[in-house]
Design an enzyme around this catalytic site. Structure first.
Site, PDB file in Angstrom:
ATOM      1  N   HIS A 195      30.065  19.823  41.949  1.00 53.27           N
ATOM      2  CA  HIS A 195      29.374  20.040  40.677  1.00 53.27           C
ATOM      3  C   HIS A 195      30.323  19.790  39.516  1.00 53.27           C
ATOM      4  O   HIS A 195      31.541  19.785  39.691  1.00 53.27           O
ATOM      5  CB  HIS A 195      28.840  21.472  40.609  1.00 53.27           C
ATOM      6  CG  HIS A 195      29.836  22.507  41.053  1.00 53.27           C
ATOM      7  ND1 HIS A 195      29.874  22.997  42.343  1.00 53.27           N
ATOM      8  CD2 HIS A 195      30.856  23.120  40.411  1.00 53.27           C
ATOM      9  CE1 HIS A 195      30.854  23.878  42.463  1.00 53.27           C
ATOM     10  NE2 HIS A 195      31.482  23.964  41.303  1.00 53.27           N
ATOM     11  N   GLN A 262      27.051  25.279  36.343  1.00 50.66           N
ATOM     12  CA  GLN A 262      27.689  24.379  37.318  1.00 50.66           C
ATOM     13  C   GLN A 262      26.596  23.528  37.949  1.00 50.66           C
ATOM     14  O   GLN A 262      25.855  24.002  38.817  1.00 50.66           O
ATOM     15  CB  GLN A 262      28.427  25.197  38.396  1.00 50.66           C
ATOM     16  CG  GLN A 262      29.690  25.871  37.877  1.00 50.66           C
ATOM     17  CD  GLN A 262      30.204  26.973  38.802  1.00 50.66           C
ATOM     18  OE1 GLN A 262      29.477  27.925  39.092  1.00 50.66           O
ATOM     19  NE2 GLN A 262      31.440  26.860  39.253  1.00 50.66           N
ATOM     20  N   ARG A 292      42.280  20.747  47.518  1.00 48.77           N
ATOM     21  CA  ARG A 292      41.402  21.752  48.119  1.00 48.77           C
ATOM     22  C   ARG A 292      39.980  21.298  47.835  1.00 48.77           C
ATOM     23  O   ARG A 292      39.541  21.296  46.685  1.00 48.77           O
ATOM     24  CB  ARG A 292      41.678  23.117  47.505  1.00 48.77           C
ATOM     25  CG  ARG A 292      40.716  24.218  47.940  1.00 48.77           C
ATOM     26  CD  ARG A 292      40.924  25.426  47.058  1.00 48.77           C
ATOM     27  NE  ARG A 292      40.062  26.550  47.356  1.00 48.77           N
ATOM     28  CZ  ARG A 292      38.799  26.692  46.940  1.00 48.77           C
ATOM     29  NH1 ARG A 292      38.208  25.757  46.241  1.00 48.77           N
ATOM     30  NH2 ARG A 292      38.136  27.784  47.231  1.00 48.77           N
ATOM     31  N   ASP A 294      36.583  21.646  47.334  1.00 50.34           N
ATOM     32  CA  ASP A 294      35.789  22.824  47.000  1.00 50.34           C
ATOM     33  C   ASP A 294      34.347  22.702  47.494  1.00 50.34           C
ATOM     34  O   ASP A 294      33.717  21.660  47.309  1.00 50.34           O
ATOM     35  CB  ASP A 294      35.802  22.998  45.468  1.00 50.34           C
ATOM     36  CG  ASP A 294      35.090  24.253  45.023  1.00 50.34           C
ATOM     37  OD1 ASP A 294      35.470  25.339  45.489  1.00 50.34           O
ATOM     38  OD2 ASP A 294      34.144  24.153  44.221  1.00 50.34           O
ATOM     39  N   GLU A 336      37.304  23.742  52.101  1.00 46.21           N
ATOM     40  CA  GLU A 336      36.871  25.106  51.789  1.00 46.21           C
ATOM     41  C   GLU A 336      35.420  25.235  52.245  1.00 46.21           C
ATOM     42  O   GLU A 336      34.481  24.880  51.533  1.00 46.21           O
ATOM     43  CB  GLU A 336      36.958  25.408  50.286  1.00 46.21           C
ATOM     44  CG  GLU A 336      36.702  26.880  49.986  1.00 46.21           C
ATOM     45  CD  GLU A 336      35.441  27.199  49.157  1.00 46.21           C
ATOM     46  OE1 GLU A 336      35.108  28.376  49.023  1.00 46.21           O
ATOM     47  OE2 GLU A 336      34.788  26.263  48.644  1.00 46.21           O
ATOM     48  N   HIS A 400      41.230  34.134  46.109  1.00 47.90           N
ATOM     49  CA  HIS A 400      40.624  34.526  44.830  1.00 47.90           C
ATOM     50  C   HIS A 400      39.146  34.893  45.018  1.00 47.90           C
ATOM     51  O   HIS A 400      38.535  35.442  44.123  1.00 47.90           O
ATOM     52  CB  HIS A 400      40.775  33.391  43.826  1.00 47.90           C
ATOM     53  CG  HIS A 400      39.920  32.213  44.182  1.00 47.90           C
ATOM     54  ND1 HIS A 400      40.193  31.387  45.256  1.00 47.90           N
ATOM     55  CD2 HIS A 400      38.773  31.739  43.635  1.00 47.90           C
ATOM     56  CE1 HIS A 400      39.255  30.466  45.337  1.00 47.90           C
ATOM     57  NE2 HIS A 400      38.381  30.645  44.370  1.00 47.90           N
ATOM     58  N   ASP A 401      38.571  34.523  46.169  1.00 52.33           N
ATOM     59  CA  ASP A 401      37.144  34.772  46.398  1.00 52.33           C
ATOM     60  C   ASP A 401      36.912  36.091  47.132  1.00 52.33           C
ATOM     61  O   ASP A 401      37.843  36.761  47.568  1.00 52.33           O
ATOM     62  CB  ASP A 401      36.530  33.610  47.181  1.00 52.33           C
ATOM     63  CG  ASP A 401      36.150  32.453  46.265  1.00 52.33           C
ATOM     64  OD1 ASP A 401      35.842  32.706  45.084  1.00 52.33           O
ATOM     65  OD2 ASP A 401      36.163  31.306  46.741  1.00 52.33           O
TER      66      ASP A 401
HETATM   67  C1  GLC Z   1      34.403  27.775  45.574  1.00 54.43           C
HETATM   68  C2  GLC Z   1      35.391  28.613  44.819  1.00 54.43           C
HETATM   69  C3  GLC Z   1      34.686  29.691  44.099  1.00 54.43           C
HETATM   70  C4  GLC Z   1      33.671  29.078  43.192  1.00 54.43           C
HETATM   71  C5  GLC Z   1      32.765  28.114  43.921  1.00 54.43           C
HETATM   72  C6  GLC Z   1      32.019  27.247  42.984  1.00 54.43           C
HETATM   73  O1  GLC Z   1      33.762  28.477  46.564  1.00 54.43           O
HETATM   74  O2  GLC Z   1      36.332  29.137  45.707  1.00 54.43           O
HETATM   75  O3  GLC Z   1      35.586  30.494  43.405  1.00 54.43           O
HETATM   76  O4  GLC Z   1      32.912  30.105  42.632  1.00 54.43           O
HETATM   77  O5  GLC Z   1      33.469  27.220  44.724  1.00 54.43           O
HETATM   78  O6  GLC Z   1      32.838  26.208  42.501  1.00 54.43           O
HETATM   79  C1  GLC Z   2      32.200  30.403  47.683  1.00 51.30           C
HETATM   80  C2  GLC Z   2      31.852  31.661  46.970  1.00 51.30           C
HETATM   81  C3  GLC Z   2      31.493  32.689  47.957  1.00 51.30           C
HETATM   82  C4  GLC Z   2      30.378  32.186  48.826  1.00 51.30           C
HETATM   83  C5  GLC Z   2      30.737  30.882  49.453  1.00 51.30           C
HETATM   84  C6  GLC Z   2      29.568  30.318  50.151  1.00 51.30           C
HETATM   85  O1  GLC Z   2      33.298  30.587  48.502  1.00 51.30           O
HETATM   86  O2  GLC Z   2      32.906  32.138  46.208  1.00 51.30           O
HETATM   87  O3  GLC Z   2      31.060  33.827  47.284  1.00 51.30           O
HETATM   88  O4  GLC Z   2      30.140  33.113  49.837  1.00 51.30           O
HETATM   89  O5  GLC Z   2      31.142  29.960  48.475  1.00 51.30           O
HETATM   90  O6  GLC Z   2      29.980  29.222  50.896  1.00 51.30           O
END
Ligand code: GLC
Ligand code: GLC
Length: 640
Positions: A195, A262, A292, A294, A336, A400-401
């Site tokens: 996004h 987003q 990373r 995302d 991730e 951080h999550d």
């Molecule tokens: C990833 C990040 C998280 C963010 C999300 C949307 O999961 O770790 O902090 O809110 O993506 O970009």
């Molecule tokens: C990101 C968010 C987390 C959510 C996950 C879903 O890591 O930060 O809250 O559970 O995405 O894949």
């Protein structure tokens, strides 16, 4: 020249695959005389077959597919030409040593630029501290231009080519990358490619009615299609908006998996892949060594599905990977994917993401602290830990999550555990709604409708440090001991190493209030860092304990790579696994309870003679059985 180190071309693609041949010819006609062409050409020959194959799976039916491919590679050549000479040298070096990141000397750290050090220059000034700790990998949370005050901590990117002005300029970031690299630390940044923010020029173009940019996003005139999609979607941030779509001021609806600002990119449009590929190579040329990746699970949507982990998401990642092999070969990807463990591993391969967060191990470490039973963690290590060659886990205790309980229900059933009920218990335990809990966590995205909830809180607060539990320090060290010894790159959330506690002051910041994850993203606590050499403080004990484990890890070649063998201790509270090196083995035992535990001599019968526990630096005779103090871990060296 690099060509010897390059994987040989998929045999004769230019004869069997006419399209590759035509694309290559077109490129050669454009750039064949350029001094930078030969090295680029060698890599095109090696990786064009894969690149074309992956992209053809997505866009091959289009009449303009070949032109698209030529333009993509033409732009990639432009990036290659601009790539600084020292990065090109690194490219050659890394191609020659593709397993470099599997070394036990690797150690990661992660922080926010502003919260940890103010600016890029401030981060540069922390390099001596990073070296003191032993970091070789530094992940800076997204530092790019983003909306104010709401940016999801930078995960809403408004431009991938400009930094957030308060942190410094692109030139400062580039210099920081260079300084880190000189000190043996790889810079890691996010590639937020699912996004953009609603302030990105693509989103602004779409809002303004430009049809080219409208096709970059999923924008619908009314609720008809959003409703149809939502029948099968999961809600990710239900606190902020229900479902996966947000309404624009003009009444239309836009796909927003995360926050309403987003906007999800529409990868069924090849122009999106092309545009983001340009941003990726720009970021790579800043000196970033790991991206990373995302939110990989969400990048492809298809009506009637969960729109998570679809096969096309893998095609996209492998295409980005092939492009990186061609134009920024030292760049590696970390996935991730915080999803079902089967899906997590589906992203991990040398051709896709070489690294991945290990969310299962992370969640199960916390599970084990709560239950004092190692069953699920032991099973995960046995059945879900070993990865293909050329890949590695990134093992972490906190990020951080939030913590989501992403274990597989079908794994839990094996122990008679009902996944849903067990998650309810874990949530209660970690938000202090369970009598006797040592943890001080906070709920995140509490969704009473479906009973879903995740957990916020710093590692130290979740281990009991905040409420003064006597075992808190030992718990924290035990978790890090597993991350440091189970195989892969351990990643420290900076602040954990001095026992940073929850900080609720985020509620005063309008950009953060409402998102409890900020409770575990405190600013660097100078006072605690100043205590780190003082053994009478919590910070000092944690820091010393962690430093010792890090030093041990770096000196134990047996910890290289990622493979382990589960070792069932037959004590429900004691975790066990074996790491096998060329000339020695290491048996790791960890007591996850506040009581002394015993591992019987009969269980240890296969271990010859006296061993040394490297952590406590004491001799241990397995023929007597092994006693472990509360939360103690042993790293037992065994001759091969
Ligand atoms: C990833 C990040 C998280 C963010 C999300 C949307 O999961 O770790 O902090 O809110 O993506 O970009
Ligand atoms: C990101 C968010 C987390 C959510 C996950 C879903 O890591 O930060 O809250 O559970 O995405 O894949």
């Amino acid at each position: 020249m690099a060509s010897q180190a390059i994987t040989p071309a998929s045999k004769g693609w230019h004869t069997s695959d006419k399209q590759c041949g035509r694309v290559w010819k077109a490129l050669q006609a454009l750039h064949g005389k350029h001094a930078q062409w030969p090295e680029f050409d060698a890599r095109v020959r090696a990786h064009l077959g894969v690149l074309r194959g992956e992209l053809a799976a997505l866009y091959g039916q289009r009449d303009d597919f070949e032109t698209f491919l030529i333009e993509l590679l033409d732009a990639a050549f432009g990036s290659w030409v601009e790539r600084p000479a020292d990065l090109k040298a690194l490219d050659r070096q890394r191609e020659a040593e593709p397993h470099w990141f599997e070394s036990q000397k690797m150690l990661g750290g992660v922080c926010y630029v502003d919260l940890f050090a103010g600016t890029f220059t401030g981060v540069e000034a922390q390099i001596p501290y990073f070296k003191e700790l032993g970091l070789t990998y530094l992940h800076l949370m997204p530092p790019f231009l983003c909306p104010e005050p709401h940016s999801d901590g930078g995960y809403a990117v408004s431009s991938y080519r400009q930094t957030k002005p308060s942190l410094g300029r692109i030139a400062d970031l580039r210099r920081l990358a260079e300084q880190l690299r000189k000190e043996g630390i790889s810079l890691v940044l996010d590639f937020v490619f699912n996004h953009t923010s609603d302030e990105h020029e693509w989103a602004q173009g779409a809002l303004g009615g430009d049809p080219h940019y409208q096709d970059f996003f999923y924008i619908f005139p009314d609720r008809k299609q959003p409703d149809a999609y939502e029948l099968t979607l999961r809600e990710i941030f239900p606190d902020e908006h229900p479902g996966a779509f947000s309404q624009l001021a003009d009444g239309r609806w836009v796909w927003t998996t995360f926050h309403s600002y987003q906007w999800d990119l529409n990868y069924s449009n090849p122009a999106v892949f092309q545009a983001m590929a340009g941003e990726m190579l720009f970021i790579a040329n800043l000196g970033v060594e790991f991206l990373r990746m995302d939110a990989v699970a969400f990048i492809w949507k298809q009506l009637g599905t969960s729109c998570e982990n679809l096969p096309q998401a893998h095609n996209l990642l492998r295409a980005y990977n092939a492009l990186a092999r061609i134009a920024a070969p030292s760049l590696l990807f970390k996935s991730e994917a915080i999803v079902h463990p089967d899906d997590v591993v589906s992203y991990i391969s040398p051709a896709e993401c070489q690294l991945s967060y290990n969310p299962l191990q992370m969640a199960l470490l916390w599970n084990t602290l709560a239950t004092r039973e190692v069953n699920l963690l032991q099973q995960a290590l046995e059945q879900r830990h070993n990865l293909p060659a050329g890949t590695a886990w990134v093992n972490y205790v906190r990020s951080h999550d939030d913590i989501g309980w992403t274990f597989a229900d079908e794994d839990a059933v094996h122990f008679g555990i009902n996944g849903f009920n067990h998650r309810q218990f874990l949530n209660r335990f970690y938000v202090n709604r369970f009598a006797g809990s040592f943890a001080r966590g906070v709920p995140f995205q509490d969704n009473p409708v479906i009973g879903d909830c995740r957990i916020s809180g710093t590692a130290a607060s979740l281990c009991g440090l905040e409420q003064g539990d006597p075992h808190a320090v030992a718990r924290l060290l035990l978790l890090y001991s597993v991350a440091l010894s189970s195989g892969g790159i351990p990643l420290i959330y900076l602040g954990d190493e001095i026992g940073a506690l929850n900080d609720a002051s985020y509620v005063n910041d309008p950009g953060k209030a409402g998102d409890s994850r900020w409770v575990h993203r405190p600013a660097r606590n100078e006072a605690r860092y100043a205590q780190r050499q003082d053994p009478t403080t919590d910070a000092g004990r944690i820091h010393a304990g962690l430093r010792r484990l890090i030093a041990l890890r770096k000196h134990l070649p047996v910890l290289q790579g990622g493979r382990l063998t589960a070792f069932w201790t037959h004590n429900p509270s004691v975790l066990g696994y074996l790491r096998q090196g060329d000339s020695s083995r290491l048996l790791v035992l960890g007591n996850f309870s506040e009581f002394e535990q015993y591992v019987a001599a009969s269980v240890l019968a296969g271990i010859p003679g006296t061993t040394v526990d490297f952590v406590g630096n004491t001799a241990v005779d397995p023929r007597q059985g092994v006693r472990l103090a509360p939360y103690q871990m042993l790293w037992l060296g065994i001759p091969a």
